[in-house]
Every structure is written in structure tokens, then in C-alpha cells.
Design a protein around this motif. Structure first.
Motif, mmCIF file in Angstrom:
data_model
loop_
_atom_site.group_PDB
_atom_site.id
_atom_site.type_symbol
_atom_site.label_atom_id
_atom_site.label_comp_id
_atom_site.label_asym_id
_atom_site.label_seq_id
_atom_site.Cartn_x
_atom_site.Cartn_y
_atom_site.Cartn_z
ATOM 1 N N SER A 3 40.003 32.791 39.916
ATOM 2 C CA SER A 3 39.622 34.126 40.385
ATOM 3 C C SER A 3 38.155 34.366 40.083
ATOM 4 O O SER A 3 37.699 34.082 38.974
ATOM 5 C CB SER A 3 40.484 35.183 39.689
ATOM 6 O OG SER A 3 40.258 36.459 40.228
ATOM 7 N N ASN A 58 40.613 39.805 41.535
ATOM 8 C CA ASN A 58 41.726 40.168 42.408
ATOM 9 C C ASN A 58 42.895 39.191 42.285
ATOM 10 O O ASN A 58 44.050 39.595 42.129
ATOM 11 C CB ASN A 58 41.270 40.252 43.865
ATOM 12 C CG ASN A 58 40.274 41.377 44.095
ATOM 13 O OD1 ASN A 58 40.181 42.302 43.307
ATOM 14 N ND2 ASN A 58 39.523 41.282 45.176
ATOM 15 N N THR A 59 42.601 37.906 42.353
ATOM 16 C CA THR A 59 43.667 36.911 42.229
ATOM 17 C C THR A 59 44.193 36.861 40.798
ATOM 18 O O THR A 59 45.382 36.634 40.579
ATOM 19 C CB THR A 59 43.190 35.535 42.725
ATOM 20 O OG1 THR A 59 42.807 35.660 44.108
ATOM 21 C CG2 THR A 59 44.279 34.478 42.614
ATOM 22 N N SER A 97 44.064 36.350 47.194
ATOM 23 C CA SER A 97 43.483 37.492 47.896
ATOM 24 C C SER A 97 42.437 37.007 48.899
ATOM 25 O O SER A 97 41.953 35.886 48.807
ATOM 26 C CB SER A 97 42.843 38.462 46.896
ATOM 27 O OG SER A 97 41.760 37.834 46.239
ATOM 28 N N ASP A 153 39.248 38.679 51.881
ATOM 29 C CA ASP A 153 38.468 39.837 52.298
ATOM 30 C C ASP A 153 38.134 39.784 53.790
ATOM 31 O O ASP A 153 37.665 40.744 54.343
ATOM 32 C CB ASP A 153 37.171 39.903 51.482
ATOM 33 C CG ASP A 153 36.343 41.139 51.774
ATOM 34 O OD1 ASP A 153 36.893 42.141 52.255
ATOM 35 O OD2 ASP A 153 35.124 41.109 51.519
ATOM 36 N N ASN A 195 41.715 42.073 49.521
ATOM 37 C CA ASN A 195 40.851 42.595 48.458
ATOM 38 C C ASN A 195 41.623 42.862 47.166
ATOM 39 O O ASN A 195 42.477 42.078 46.781
ATOM 40 C CB ASN A 195 40.086 43.829 48.935
ATOM 41 C CG ASN A 195 39.041 43.478 49.966
ATOM 42 O OD1 ASN A 195 38.275 42.542 49.786
ATOM 43 N ND2 ASN A 195 39.012 44.211 51.066
ATOM 44 N N THR A 196 41.344 43.992 46.517
ATOM 45 C CA THR A 196 41.999 44.336 45.262
ATOM 46 C C THR A 196 43.439 44.721 45.536
ATOM 47 O O THR A 196 43.704 45.578 46.391
ATOM 48 C CB THR A 196 41.267 45.512 44.580
ATOM 49 O OG1 THR A 196 39.901 45.143 44.395
ATOM 50 C CG2 THR A 196 41.900 45.850 43.242
#
Length: 141
Positions: A10, A14-15, A90, A92, A123-124
Motif C-alpha cells: 500500500s 487505502n489497500t 484499491s 483510482d 480510492n479510500t
């Protein structure tokens, strides 16, 4: 009780948040869980778990992170036959091509995927995304 290994990479957190939620779900379902960053993992350790959850976000042109995670996965890939595996991460941008490619590689290697299409969050991770991660963790137990 299943012994679950969660190995992730990460950059933005996020991940990592997803990995922690997967861990929560697996523990709540009664699994013995170990979580670690890919820098602290090796192939033999990864193969010692009954179930393996791997997390990596989409990078660059929808690819796995190529400095640490891709080399680790490339070394592991040929040894996944018959192993129960979950993939998550995750993103984006794009449409999740990196996850489809990653799932395809794992399936081609003979892995038994817990989720055929992996688990991705944009994303988050929000509450819904974290709940999906916990649910995935429960399936690992």
C-alpha cells in the motif's frame, strides 16, 4: 481453524485499510490470522497458510506495483495450484483491468479464488467497502 495469511502493498494507505478490514472479518469468523506488508513476506511463508489473501492497488497503467509486489507475486504464481486465494486492492482510475488480469493469472496458476473477480474499492474504502472487506475475511475462515 484456518490459518490465514494477508500480504499486501500500500502506498496511500487505502489497500492497507482494506487488508486490516479483511483481517477483522477473518478473526471474527474464528480464523488464526497473520497480516504483513509484502516487504516482510516471502514465498515459503505465503505458502504455509491454509488461505492466502493478497492485496495490491492498481498502479501505472492498471498494473500491480512493480517494485515489490509484482516480483513477489511472480515468484509465488507458479506455486499457487490448489491454494485458496483472495485478491483485493484499491484503484483510482480505469475499470479494474488490473484485477481481471491478476485474477486470470492466479486462476491460470491453479489457485482456487475465493472471489472470482477479486475485491476492488475506488480510492479510500468507505463503510460499504470496508464491510465488503470484512465479508471477504469471513469467507477466508
Amino acid at each position: 481453524m484456518s490459518k490465514v495469511g494477508i500480504i499486501y502493498w500500500s502506498s496511500t494507505g487505502n489497500t492497507e485499510a482494506m487488508a486490516q478490514a479483511v483481517e477483522e472479518g477473518a478473526k471474527a469468523a474464528g480464523a488464526d490470522v497473520e497480516i504483513m506488508e509484502v516487504a516482510d513476506a516471502d514465498v515459503d511463508k505465503a505458502l504455509s497458510y491454509d488461505v492466502l489473501a493478497l492485496g495490491c492497488p492498481a498502479m501505472g497503467d492498471e498494473e500491480l506495483e512493480d517494485g515489490e509486489f509484482e516480483p513477489f507475486f511472480s515468484d509465488l504464481e507458479g506455486k499457487l495450484s490448489g491454494k485458496k486465494v483472495a485478491l483485493f486492492g484499491s484503484y483510482d482510475w480505469g475499470d479494474g483491468e488490473w484485477m481481471r488480469t491478476w485474477c486470470g493469472r492466479a486462476k491460470d496458476a491453479g489457485a482456487e479464488l475465493v472471489e472470482d473477480e477479486g475485491l476492488i474499492v475506488n480510492n479510500t474504502p468507505d463503510d460499504e467497502g470496508l464491510a465488503a472487506c470484512r465479508e471477504l475475511g469471513g469467507k477466508l475462515a
